[in-house]
Design a protein around this motif. Sequence first.
Motif, PDB file in Angstrom:
ATOM      1  N   GLU A 156       0.836  -1.206   0.000  1.00  0.00           N
ATOM      2  CA  GLU A 156       0.000   0.000   0.000  1.00  0.00           C
ATOM      3  C   GLU A 156       0.869   1.254   0.000  1.00  0.00           C
ATOM      4  O   GLU A 156       0.584   2.232  -0.706  1.00  0.00           O
ATOM      5  N   PHE A 157       1.940   1.217   0.775  1.00  0.00           N
ATOM      6  CA  PHE A 157       2.853   2.354   0.842  1.00  0.00           C
ATOM      7  C   PHE A 157       3.574   2.538  -0.491  1.00  0.00           C
ATOM      8  O   PHE A 157       3.707   3.661  -1.003  1.00  0.00           O
ATOM      9  N   GLU A 186       1.282   4.087  -2.966  1.00  0.00           N
ATOM     10  CA  GLU A 186       1.135   5.524  -2.702  1.00  0.00           C
ATOM     11  C   GLU A 186       2.300   6.298  -3.316  1.00  0.00           C
ATOM     12  O   GLU A 186       2.108   7.351  -3.940  1.00  0.00           O
ATOM     13  N   LEU A 187       3.510   5.782  -3.135  1.00  0.00           N
ATOM     14  CA  LEU A 187       4.694   6.437  -3.694  1.00  0.00           C
ATOM     15  C   LEU A 187       4.608   6.512  -5.216  1.00  0.00           C
ATOM     16  O   LEU A 187       4.947   7.540  -5.822  1.00  0.00           O
ATOM     17  N   GLU A 205       1.926   6.576  -7.074  1.00  0.00           N
ATOM     18  CA  GLU A 205       0.910   7.553  -7.463  1.00  0.00           C
ATOM     19  C   GLU A 205       1.433   8.987  -7.313  1.00  0.00           C
ATOM     20  O   GLU A 205       1.159   9.852  -8.151  1.00  0.00           O
ATOM     21  N   ILE A 206       2.188   9.235  -6.217  1.00  0.00           N
ATOM     22  CA  ILE A 206       2.742  10.579  -6.007  1.00  0.00           C
ATOM     23  C   ILE A 206       3.731  10.923  -7.111  1.00  0.00           C
ATOM     24  O   ILE A 206       3.736  12.041  -7.654  1.00  0.00           O
ATOM     25  N   ASP A 212       2.587  18.664   0.558  1.00  0.00           N
ATOM     26  CA  ASP A 212       2.154  17.380   1.119  1.00  0.00           C
ATOM     27  C   ASP A 212       3.346  16.605   1.682  1.00  0.00           C
ATOM     28  O   ASP A 212       3.255  15.983   2.750  1.00  0.00           O
ATOM     29  N   LYS A 270       4.097  15.228   5.543  1.00  0.00           N
ATOM     30  CA  LYS A 270       4.400  13.837   5.860  1.00  0.00           C
ATOM     31  C   LYS A 270       5.744  13.722   6.597  1.00  0.00           C
ATOM     32  O   LYS A 270       5.895  12.936   7.538  1.00  0.00           O
ATOM     33  N   GLN A 277      10.798   5.166   5.338  1.00  0.00           N
ATOM     34  CA  GLN A 277       9.717   5.940   4.731  1.00  0.00           C
ATOM     35  C   GLN A 277      10.136   7.384   4.509  1.00  0.00           C
ATOM     36  O   GLN A 277       9.870   7.977   3.452  1.00  0.00           O
ATOM     37  N   TYR A 316      10.053   9.865   1.025  1.00  0.00           N
ATOM     38  CA  TYR A 316       9.376  11.167   0.951  1.00  0.00           C
ATOM     39  C   TYR A 316      10.378  12.304   0.708  1.00  0.00           C
ATOM     40  O   TYR A 316      10.081  13.256  -0.022  1.00  0.00           O
TER      41      TYR A 316
END
Length: 280
Positions: free
Chosen positions: A204-205, A208-209, A211-212, A231, A235, A261, A265
Motif C-alpha cells: 500500500e505504501f 502511494e509512492l 501515485e505521487i 504534502d 508527511k 519511509q 518522501y
Amino acid sequence: MLALNSLRISSSTRALLQPKWLMKKGQTVCYAVTCSGHCMSSRFTKKDTYHSTMSSMVHGKIRERSYHVNPVSSRRSYCTAQVSLNCWNCKKPLEKTPVFFCMSCKAVQPPEEGTSYFKIMDCDHTFTLDTQKLQKKYLQLQRSLHPDNFSQKSLKEQEYSESQSALVNKAYKTLLKPLSRGLYMLELQGLQIEEGTDPGAESEFLMELMEINEALDEARSPEEANKIGQDMKGKLAELTEEIDAALFKGELQAAKALLAQMKYYANIEEKVKGKLSEFM
C-alpha cells in the motif's frame, strides 16, 4: 597479617584512583590510570542496554527525556590511554575531548578517531537537537579551523586544519537534516538502511509512492508541483515526531522502518524542487 594489610591497601588505592569514565556505546573500553611508581589498568564492558537522560523544552516547560539504546552489534576495543593526550607540538597534556587546539601553544591538533559527530558539534545526542545551536557551533569552528588561517604555519598544522575542517563539515551536514541525522544515529547502533526498494515496505505504501511520482511527472504548473511539495513537508513533519517517539522508547527497528519511509518522501521532495526549476 602483612600480606592481608598489603591487599587492603592495594584495594583502597585502586578505589581512590578509579577515574571518571566515559562509556562508548556498545564498545569495550580499556581505561589506563597512571600514578607515581606504577600503572594499573581496568577493563569495563558495557551492559546490554543503557539509557541517557535529556531535557527538552515543550510548551515552555522542561521535559526530561530518557533515551534507551541497544548495544552496537559490532564491538570494537578502545584504550583510553589516549584520554591523557599530549600536544604533538609542545608535549603538554590536552585536558578536554574532542580537542581542536592546544591551550598552551595554540597549535591545531589532529582529529580524534571514533569521536561522534554529536561530540564534535557539542550538541545533545538526540534526534530533535537544536539546529540553531548546531549552525552557530559550525560557524564558530570553521572560523577557527579553516585552512586559510594556517597558510603560514607548518605543513603539519596545515594538514591537521584541513582534516579538522573537513570533519566538522561532514558532522554538520550529517546532523543538520532529520533524515541523515536519524540514519547516523542508527548507524551508531549498528543498524543501516539498505539502498534501493525496501523489501519490508507494505504494498500500500509503495503504491502511494508510485501515485505521487506519477502526479509529479504529470504536473503542468508550479501550483500543482508546489501542492505535492507541501504534502511531502507535512508527511516528513509527522514522521519526524514518530521517529523521535520511537527512539525515545528505544524501539530501534521501528525507527529504522520510519526512517526508510522518510527517505522515500525526502527523495520526492527533492524531485519537486527539480520539477519547479523546469517552470522557471
